[in-house]
Design an enzyme around this catalytic site. Structure first.
Site, PDB file in Angstrom:
ATOM      1  N   ASP A  90     -34.050  25.966 -29.265  1.00  0.00           N
ATOM      2  CA  ASP A  90     -35.353  25.147 -29.749  1.00  0.00           C
ATOM      3  C   ASP A  90     -35.063  23.555 -29.617  1.00  0.00           C
ATOM      4  O   ASP A  90     -35.768  22.685 -29.796  1.00  0.00           O
ATOM      5  CB  ASP A  90     -35.558  25.472 -31.131  1.00  0.00           C
TER       6      ASP A  90
ATOM      7  N   CYS B 237     -36.679  34.790 -25.958  1.00  0.00           N
ATOM      8  CA  CYS B 237     -36.744  33.733 -26.891  1.00  0.00           C
ATOM      9  C   CYS B 237     -36.508  34.196 -28.372  1.00  0.00           C
ATOM     10  O   CYS B 237     -37.232  35.255 -28.720  1.00  0.00           O
ATOM     11  CB  CYS B 237     -38.013  32.759 -26.768  1.00  0.00           C
TER      12      CYS B 237
ATOM     13  N   ASP C 143     -40.793  36.223 -28.030  1.00  0.00           N
ATOM     14  CA  ASP C 143     -40.167  35.244 -29.100  1.00  0.00           C
ATOM     15  C   ASP C 143     -39.797  36.341 -30.284  1.00  0.00           C
ATOM     16  O   ASP C 143     -40.471  37.319 -30.185  1.00  0.00           O
ATOM     17  CB  ASP C 143     -41.229  34.116 -29.939  1.00  0.00           C
TER      18      ASP C 143
ATOM     19  N   LYS D  94     -43.388  34.929 -22.627  1.00  0.00           N
ATOM     20  CA  LYS D  94     -42.425  34.347 -23.311  1.00  0.00           C
ATOM     21  C   LYS D  94     -42.395  35.287 -24.490  1.00  0.00           C
ATOM     22  O   LYS D  94     -43.260  35.384 -25.413  1.00  0.00           O
ATOM     23  CB  LYS D  94     -42.840  32.819 -23.809  1.00  0.00           C
TER      24      LYS D  94
ATOM     25  N   ASP E 126     -47.196  29.645 -28.793  1.00  0.00           N
ATOM     26  CA  ASP E 126     -47.758  30.257 -30.094  1.00  0.00           C
ATOM     27  C   ASP E 126     -49.211  29.514 -30.194  1.00  0.00           C
ATOM     28  O   ASP E 126     -49.622  28.526 -29.915  1.00  0.00           O
ATOM     29  CB  ASP E 126     -46.951  29.921 -31.233  1.00  0.00           C
TER      30      ASP E 126
ATOM     31  N   ARG F   9     -39.707  32.406 -42.312  1.00  0.00           N
ATOM     32  CA  ARG F   9     -41.102  31.879 -41.668  1.00  0.00           C
ATOM     33  C   ARG F   9     -42.298  32.442 -42.106  1.00  0.00           C
ATOM     34  O   ARG F   9     -43.150  32.818 -40.911  1.00  0.00           O
ATOM     35  CB  ARG F   9     -40.672  31.736 -40.167  1.00  0.00           C
TER      36      ARG F   9
ATOM     37  N   TRP G   2     -29.443  27.882 -35.450  1.00  0.00           N
ATOM     38  CA  TRP G   2     -30.605  27.273 -34.899  1.00  0.00           C
ATOM     39  C   TRP G   2     -30.307  25.879 -34.604  1.00  0.00           C
ATOM     40  O   TRP G   2     -29.941  24.891 -35.268  1.00  0.00           O
ATOM     41  CB  TRP G   2     -31.825  27.485 -35.981  1.00  0.00           C
TER      42      TRP G   2
END
Ligand code: DGJ
Length: 735
Positions: free
Chosen positions: A545, A523, A475, A473, A360, A439, A191
């Site tokens: 990111d 994404c 994710d 988008k 988000d 997360r 990441w």
């Protein structure tokens, strides 16, 4: 030495005729593009072997007589789809347990046929084979794209046995190559550090590149590779290179095995890792598509072939691209209301951007999405933040002349959500074991058709929030682990890995049938879904990111080896950078982002007036040459890994009348080192006028002057980029 790989046609004492059986008339299956040939040798009831993959052989007929002289004791010849059995000592492309417990498979040629599709540039060849004992068929389907010099392939495995067959390995393709040396170039990372480049000189034995994460597979390795043949040095412009890329959004494996005859056998496909697949009687299994190209023009030539193929065939509406945009994430995170957003839209419009994307944080009421710990799964507009609704924001953007996009993450759920309470059985987990969170979220079980309906519904209902949604988008912020499915039967839990990816594709098929024109970005916490399986449905990817320009040099360079700039979302963000803390000049940040699909990802209120002026100018300039970045031929000039610290790249129009050159200083070199960039891809006879963009006044002696392409190629230009983070963007136009 050239690659000539052929079955020995020697003795006949086996139950099955085979690669070692008495000579039958050999037929050559000629699969080719303008410059590349894949030649297979086939004869009735014998194994199908690879004669050649490489440069074009226009008259392969004499190869019918070719004999390799290989001794059968040392294994079979270069089978096009090696199996377990067959005296094959290499890792098999296909390994099955037949209905009666038989572990071996020996595929024999049955027939083949070729046809040109409606698009005359594309020819499909189907090669049919069957096991010589069991009722198991394999069909290999090759698609040759003439102009792009790409040949793609997949396998269809069909069970006609009396009961179920267990598939253990089921690769998409096997490709044997023979050269003096094999230099493997591939991507690795993590990441915010995606698409780093590794070069490895392969030695005898096996090297694998794989993912076992199912989702966000390309943060780490990417299912794509370059192989430089016969040279130990990576070259952008010279030498023989084979490139491959697997179109698959789940677990993948690329296997490189050099055996005792120095042949490199490449296997590429879905990862066999924990993925035994029971194929019921009468069913067939279709593997993912593997894409290959070959070039004598080094890594650059192979990349350009893949980029052309991707834009013409591999990417959803690959001839289009997303507009320049402001994305709300790093500018507002979860903390916004309608006024925050409309102010951002005003600033975006003033800088000349073309779209606003609300990231988000816009949904969830009982469990409001005010941070990453709640609300995922509950896709209704958060009434406290946005009582005016999404249509109000989208309409505001449209009134200001901007398109509008919105973020979703439909494959995931927070434990703190109404969805998790309502449908605990939709979560990927094993009974009696903890479902580990990443997360603070879980993965939904896309192997389950009810979950597929839900995920489609999230997209569909989001699109109903306003008729002014132009861009989604999409994710995905976790991997799959400790997997288990309440939907799959106990003895088919290992189907999860394949069925999840196929469930994802089923959803995307439905979405594209209903919404062909909406732009969709893949994404997955940044660059976690950068592969051609997803790109069949998505218009672009969020490259990483990590928006920090210095890191981006390597991330964009690595990505460019396999994927065109038109899919690379590249955003300018604020300094100090939120990921790395680094501080770079606004010009450097723009000059880096402008080499992909330009966007911004910041709160414009935090920019100075000078920065806004610069942004306005750089965005206007970008629009002037954007067609080159999106559709031109990429020439990389060195690499961001070079000791010199200087790196460049250029995009050249197909007709070579225009080009844009990007140059960067990534490392302070002292005052004595003046970088020189020898330009590639231009017409040597044409005169080009060079103009530097994104500057107030001319900086270099060559600015505004005209030079022949030949001089630019041989002598190059030497912009004095000697300070760290100096950069230059130059437009070249034919006179
Ligand atoms: C990860 C993405 O990569 C970011 O751009 C942003 O959309 C966040 N998720 C939002 O949670």
């Amino acid at each position: 030495m050239k690659k000539l790989l052929f079955p020995g046609l020697l003795c006949a004492a086996l139950l099955c005729a085979g690669p070692l059986a008495a000579a039958e008339p050999v037929e050559i299956i000629d699969i080719h593009t303008d410059d590349v040939s894949l030649l297979l040798a086939a004869a009735p009831d014998q194994a199908v072997s690879v004669l050649h993959f490489g440069g074009r052989i226009t008259d392969p007929a004499p190869l019918k007589e070719y004999r390799s002289g290989r001794w059968p004791d040392y294994g079979t010849e270069n089978l096009i789809y090696p199996t377990m059995g067959e005296r094959n000592f290499r890792e098999p492309a296909l390994r099955v347990t037949h209905a009666d417990g038989d572990l071996n498979t020996e595929l024999r040629y049955v027939s083949h046929e070729s046809r040109t599709l409606a698009d005359a540039n594309v020819t499909q060849t189907v090669v049919r084979m069957s096991d010589c004992v069991q009722a198991l068929d394999v069909e290999l389907r090759f698609t040759a794209y003439a102009r792009e010099n790409v040949i793609s392939t997949h396998a269809v495995i069909r069970n006609r046995e009396k009961g179920p067959v267990m598939l253990h390995s089921f690769y998409s393709s096997a490709l044997p190559l023979e050269a003096e040396s094999y230099l493997l170039t591939h991507l690795y990372g993590a990441w915010t550090r995606e698409a780093q480049v590794d070069h490895t000189l392969l030695t005898h034995g096996t090297k694998s590149i794989q993912s076992t994460r199912e989702v966000r597979t390309t943060h780490t390795e990417n299912p794509a590779f370059l192989l430089t043949l016969g040279s130990r040095t990576f070259s952008e412009e010279y030498g023989e290179v084979v490139a491959g890329a697997l179109a698959w959004s789940g677990n993948f494996r690329l296997n490189f095995e050099i055996d005792d005859s120095d042949v490199l056998n490449i296997l590429a496909g879905a990862n066999p890792f924990g993925s035994e697949y029971r194929l019921a009687k009468g069913e067939s299994f279709t593997t993912p598509e593997m894409i290959y190209t070959h070039s004598y023009r080094g890594a650059g030539g192979a990349s350009r072939n893949l980029h052309d193929w991707a834009r013409n065939y591999g990417i959803w509406h690959g001839d289009t691209y997303a507009p320049t945009l402001l994305n709300s994430w790093e500018g507002a995170y979860f903390d916004f209301d309608a006024r925050t957003l409309t102010a951002m839209i005003d600033d975006a419009a003033a800088m000349g951007l073309e779209m606003f994307v609300l990231d988000d944080g816009w949904f969830g009421n009982k469990y409001p999405r005010n941070d990453s710990r709640a609300g995922l799964g509950d896709w209704e507009v958060n009434r406290a933040k946005l009582p005016e609704g999404i249509d109000y924001i989208a309409s505001y953007a449209h009134e200001k002349g901007l398109k509008f996009g919105i973020w979703i993450e439909p494959e995931m759920v927070n434990p703190n959500s109404e969805l998790a309470h309502k449908h605990p059985d939709w979560v990927v987990r094993t009974p009696k074991r903890d479902a580990p969170q990443t997360r603070t979220q879980w993965l939904l079980d896309l192997s389950n058709p009810a979950v597929q309906d839900f995920v489609f519904g999230v997209f569909d209902r989001t699109m109903q929030l306003s008729d002014k949604i132009d861009y989604i988008k999409w994710d995905a912020n976790r991997n799959a682990n400790n997997v288990g499915s309440a939907w799959l039967p106990a003895d088919e839990q290992s189907h999860f890995w394949i069925d999840y990816a196929q469930g994802f594709y089923k959803v995307m098929e439905r979405i594209r049938a209903k919404y062909p024109d909406v732009l969709i970005q893949a994404c997955a916490s940044g660059g976690g879904r950068v592969e051609y399986g997803a790109l069949r449905y998505f218009n672009e990817v969020w490259t990483s990111d990590n928006t920090e320009a210095l890191s981006r040099a390597r991330i964009q360079y690595g990505t460019s080896l396999f994927y065109p700039a038109s899919v690379m979302g590249s955003h300018v963000s604020i300094v100090p950078n939120h990921q790395s803390g680094n501080i770079t000049p606004i010009k450097f940040r723009f000059d880096m982002a402008c080499a992909g699909r330009l966007g911004m990802e910041l709160q414009p209120k935090q920019m100075t007036d000078q920065e806004k002026d610069f942004a306005r100018q750089a965005i206007a300039n970008y629009k002037e040459y954007r067609d080159l970045v999106m559709h031109g031929d990429l020439y990389r000039l060195g690499s961001p890994y070079d000791e010199s610290g200087c790196y460049g790249l250029m995009y050249v129009a197909k007709d070579r009348r225009r080009a844009v050159l990007f140059t960067y200083c990534l490392r302070y070199q002292g005052r004595t080192q003046i970088p020189k960039f020898r330009l590639q891809g231009l017409d040597p006879e044409t005169e080009y006028c060079i103009r530097e963009l994104n500057v107030d006044k001319p900086r270099f002696w060559f600015d505004g002057k005209t030079f022949r392409g030949e001089l630019l190629r041989e002598a190059g230009i030497n912009p004095q980029l000697s300070r760290l983070y100096d950069s230059g963007v130059f437009l070249l136009e034919a006179r």
